[in-house]
Design a protein around this motif. Structure first.
Motif, PDB file in Angstrom:
ATOM      1  N   GLY A 157       0.820  -1.206   0.000  1.00  0.00           N
ATOM      2  CA  GLY A 157       0.000   0.000   0.000  1.00  0.00           C
ATOM      3  C   GLY A 157       0.846   1.244   0.000  1.00  0.00           C
ATOM      4  N   HIS A 158       0.287   2.305   0.557  1.00  0.00           N
ATOM      5  CA  HIS A 158       1.002   3.577   0.636  1.00  0.00           C
ATOM      6  C   HIS A 158       0.585   4.272   1.929  1.00  0.00           C
ATOM      7  N   PRO A 159       1.540   4.853   2.665  1.00  0.00           N
ATOM      8  CA  PRO A 159       1.217   5.438   3.973  1.00  0.00           C
ATOM      9  C   PRO A 159       0.273   6.633   3.930  1.00  0.00           C
ATOM     10  N   LEU A 160       0.082   7.260   2.772  1.00  0.00           N
ATOM     11  CA  LEU A 160      -0.862   8.376   2.670  1.00  0.00           C
ATOM     12  C   LEU A 160      -2.277   7.903   2.362  1.00  0.00           C
ATOM     13  N   SER A 161      -2.412   6.640   2.032  1.00  0.00           N
ATOM     14  CA  SER A 161      -3.713   6.079   1.669  1.00  0.00           C
ATOM     15  C   SER A 161      -4.571   5.836   2.897  1.00  0.00           C
ATOM     16  N   THR A 162      -5.812   6.321   2.874  1.00  0.00           N
ATOM     17  CA  THR A 162      -6.721   6.102   4.003  1.00  0.00           C
ATOM     18  C   THR A 162      -6.982   4.614   4.211  1.00  0.00           C
ATOM     19  N   ASN A 163      -7.106   3.881   3.141  1.00  0.00           N
ATOM     20  CA  ASN A 163      -7.387   2.453   3.263  1.00  0.00           C
ATOM     21  C   ASN A 163      -6.193   1.689   3.824  1.00  0.00           C
ATOM     22  N   THR A 164      -4.989   2.145   3.485  1.00  0.00           N
ATOM     23  CA  THR A 164      -3.788   1.505   4.027  1.00  0.00           C
ATOM     24  C   THR A 164      -3.653   1.779   5.513  1.00  0.00           C
ATOM     25  N   THR A 165      -3.855   3.033   5.928  1.00  0.00           N
ATOM     26  CA  THR A 165      -3.708   3.351   7.351  1.00  0.00           C
ATOM     27  C   THR A 165      -4.783   2.666   8.195  1.00  0.00           C
ATOM     28  N   ARG A 166      -5.919   2.382   7.603  1.00  0.00           N
ATOM     29  CA  ARG A 166      -6.967   1.632   8.321  1.00  0.00           C
ATOM     30  C   ARG A 166      -6.432   0.254   8.716  1.00  0.00           C
ATOM     31  N   VAL A 167      -5.726  -0.398   7.805  1.00  0.00           N
ATOM     32  CA  VAL A 167      -5.145  -1.710   8.081  1.00  0.00           C
ATOM     33  C   VAL A 167      -4.003  -1.599   9.090  1.00  0.00           C
ATOM     34  N   LEU A 168      -3.156  -0.595   8.925  1.00  0.00           N
ATOM     35  CA  LEU A 168      -2.037  -0.424   9.849  1.00  0.00           C
ATOM     36  C   LEU A 168      -2.529  -0.226  11.275  1.00  0.00           C
ATOM     37  N   ALA A 169      -3.615   0.522  11.426  1.00  0.00           N
ATOM     38  CA  ALA A 169      -4.148   0.805  12.759  1.00  0.00           C
ATOM     39  C   ALA A 169      -4.534  -0.480  13.486  1.00  0.00           C
ATOM     40  N   VAL A 170      -5.139  -1.424  12.756  1.00  0.00           N
ATOM     41  CA  VAL A 170      -5.526  -2.693  13.373  1.00  0.00           C
ATOM     42  C   VAL A 170      -4.293  -3.506  13.747  1.00  0.00           C
ATOM     43  N   LEU A 171      -3.333  -3.573  12.868  1.00  0.00           N
ATOM     44  CA  LEU A 171      -2.110  -4.316  13.160  1.00  0.00           C
ATOM     45  C   LEU A 171      -1.417  -3.773  14.402  1.00  0.00           C
ATOM     46  N   ILE A 172      -1.394  -2.456  14.525  1.00  0.00           N
ATOM     47  CA  ILE A 172      -0.731  -1.840  15.675  1.00  0.00           C
ATOM     48  C   ILE A 172      -1.551  -2.031  16.941  1.00  0.00           C
ATOM     49  N   GLU A 173      -2.877  -1.906  16.840  1.00  0.00           N
ATOM     50  CA  GLU A 173      -3.732  -2.175  17.999  1.00  0.00           C
ATOM     51  C   GLU A 173      -3.530  -3.608  18.494  1.00  0.00           C
ATOM     52  N   LYS A 174      -3.269  -4.519  17.561  1.00  0.00           N
ATOM     53  CA  LYS A 174      -3.084  -5.928  17.909  1.00  0.00           C
ATOM     54  C   LYS A 174      -1.619  -6.262  18.226  1.00  0.00           C
ATOM     55  N   GLU A 175      -0.763  -5.258  18.158  1.00  0.00           N
ATOM     56  CA  GLU A 175       0.662  -5.431  18.486  1.00  0.00           C
ATOM     57  C   GLU A 175       1.305  -6.499  17.603  1.00  0.00           C
ATOM     58  N   LEU A 176       1.014  -6.422  16.306  1.00  0.00           N
ATOM     59  CA  LEU A 176       1.514  -7.388  15.337  1.00  0.00           C
ATOM     60  C   LEU A 176       2.579  -6.756  14.448  1.00  0.00           C
ATOM     61  N   SER A 177       3.591  -7.533  14.123  1.00  0.00           N
ATOM     62  CA  SER A 177       4.618  -7.081  13.199  1.00  0.00           C
ATOM     63  C   SER A 177       4.178  -7.355  11.766  1.00  0.00           C
ATOM     64  N   TYR A 178       4.674  -6.565  10.858  1.00  0.00           N
ATOM     65  CA  TYR A 178       4.316  -6.708   9.452  1.00  0.00           C
ATOM     66  C   TYR A 178       5.398  -6.083   8.597  1.00  0.00           C
ATOM     67  N   GLU A 179       5.405  -6.454   7.344  1.00  0.00           N
ATOM     68  CA  GLU A 179       6.348  -5.883   6.385  1.00  0.00           C
ATOM     69  C   GLU A 179       5.598  -4.981   5.419  1.00  0.00           C
ATOM     70  N   PRO A 180       5.881  -3.674   5.430  1.00  0.00           N
ATOM     71  CA  PRO A 180       5.211  -2.776   4.480  1.00  0.00           C
ATOM     72  C   PRO A 180       5.895  -2.813   3.109  1.00  0.00           C
ATOM     73  N   VAL A 181       5.103  -2.833   2.069  1.00  0.00           N
ATOM     74  CA  VAL A 181       5.619  -2.821   0.703  1.00  0.00           C
ATOM     75  C   VAL A 181       4.984  -1.636  -0.014  1.00  0.00           C
ATOM     76  N   THR A 182       5.787  -0.641  -0.334  1.00  0.00           N
ATOM     77  CA  THR A 182       5.257   0.580  -0.956  1.00  0.00           C
ATOM     78  C   THR A 182       4.858   0.344  -2.405  1.00  0.00           C
ATOM     79  N   VAL A 183       3.632   0.744  -2.723  1.00  0.00           N
ATOM     80  CA  VAL A 183       3.142   0.729  -4.095  1.00  0.00           C
ATOM     81  C   VAL A 183       3.126   2.175  -4.568  1.00  0.00           C
ATOM     82  N   ASP A 184       3.930   2.493  -5.566  1.00  0.00           N
ATOM     83  CA  ASP A 184       4.051   3.869  -6.052  1.00  0.00           C
ATOM     84  C   ASP A 184       2.840   4.210  -6.929  1.00  0.00           C
ATOM     85  N   LEU A 185       1.916   4.951  -6.346  1.00  0.00           N
ATOM     86  CA  LEU A 185       0.678   5.280  -7.063  1.00  0.00           C
ATOM     87  C   LEU A 185       0.922   6.266  -8.202  1.00  0.00           C
TER      88      LEU A 185
END
Length: 245
Positions: A31-59
């Protein structure tokens, strides 16, 4: 140097532990960190204290409209969430998947105690997606995203969608007289799903629509002040710093 980076240098095992968890879980967020839909997913991962690998998609380069991204989502939209062989698109489907899989970990984002409570949460998630999001997303596009690309905001569109958003917020104001958060007295996915657009709109004249309603104003303050959301909004912590580790 912030505290986390300092600790990582002093205790390199912290980075190794985090990388080991990423390797074990295998979670990737395209995704992309400026994307509302991407940050929605990140928020859940962080609330759940889960690690993840971000992969930037250049829009801007249109990477989401060509291979290899189209193999992940043929509709050409971000984000895409990978969990081994499971590949999911649509941010709200992703958040529910994570919340279900890790229901006993971190913040309890779904109330699974009864069919009634689950049905209520599902109803309000649908309300967010079909009543709140359409005008909120259009207002975000017109007032935040278009200026980033040097495009002019269409005030007619803004006026029309503010009127639609006001109708939704009037319903929210009444609902928030019954509970602390929209669907219950605890923070859930219902509230979290609203966060990306609200965060952007608080930096625009549309902010007044939230502030003019006392219950809505308090609700917005409560959900936007969560530490997990602050981290999700911090691109260095939630996206770029993770890519560099």
């Amino acid at each position: 140097m912030d505290c986390l980076k300092m600790l990582s240098k002093i205790f390199p095992s912290l980075n190794r532990k985090r990388q080991a968890e990423i390797n074990k879980l295998g979670y990737k967020v395209h995704g992309h960190p400026l994307s509302t839909n991407t940050t929605r997913v990140l928020a859940v991962l962080i609330e759940k204290e889960l690690s993840y690998e971000p992969v930037t998609v250049d829009l801007q380069k249109g990477e989401h409209k060509r291979e290899p991204f189209l193999s992940l989502n043929p509709f050409g939209q971000i984000p895409v969430f990978e969990d081994g062989n499971v590949k999911l698109c649509e941010s709200r489907a992703i958040t529910q998947y994570i919340a279900y899989v890790h229901s006993s970990r971190g913040t309890q984002l779904l109330n699974l105690r009864s069919h009634e409570t689950m049905a209520t949460l599902t109803m309000w998630m649908e309300i967010e997606a079909h009543q709140f999001d359409p005008p909120a997303s259009k207002l975000t596009w017109e007032q935040v995203i278009k200026p980033l690309y040097g495009l002019q905001t269409d005030q007619t569109v803004v006026k029309e969608n503010e009127a639609n958003l006001e109708k939704v917020l009037n319903v929210y104001e009444k609902q928030l007289e019954k509970s602390v958060f929209l669907a219950s007295d605890s923070f859930t996915l219902v509230d979290l799903h609203h966060l990306p657009n609200i965060q952007y709109l608080l930096g625009t004249p549309t902010k007044r629509l939230f502030e003019n309603r006392p219950k809505v104003r308090k609700w917005v303050k409560d959900i936007t002040s969560r530490e997990a959301w602050k981290m999700a909004c911090d691109q260095e912590k939630s996206w770029f710093d993770k890519q560099n580790k």
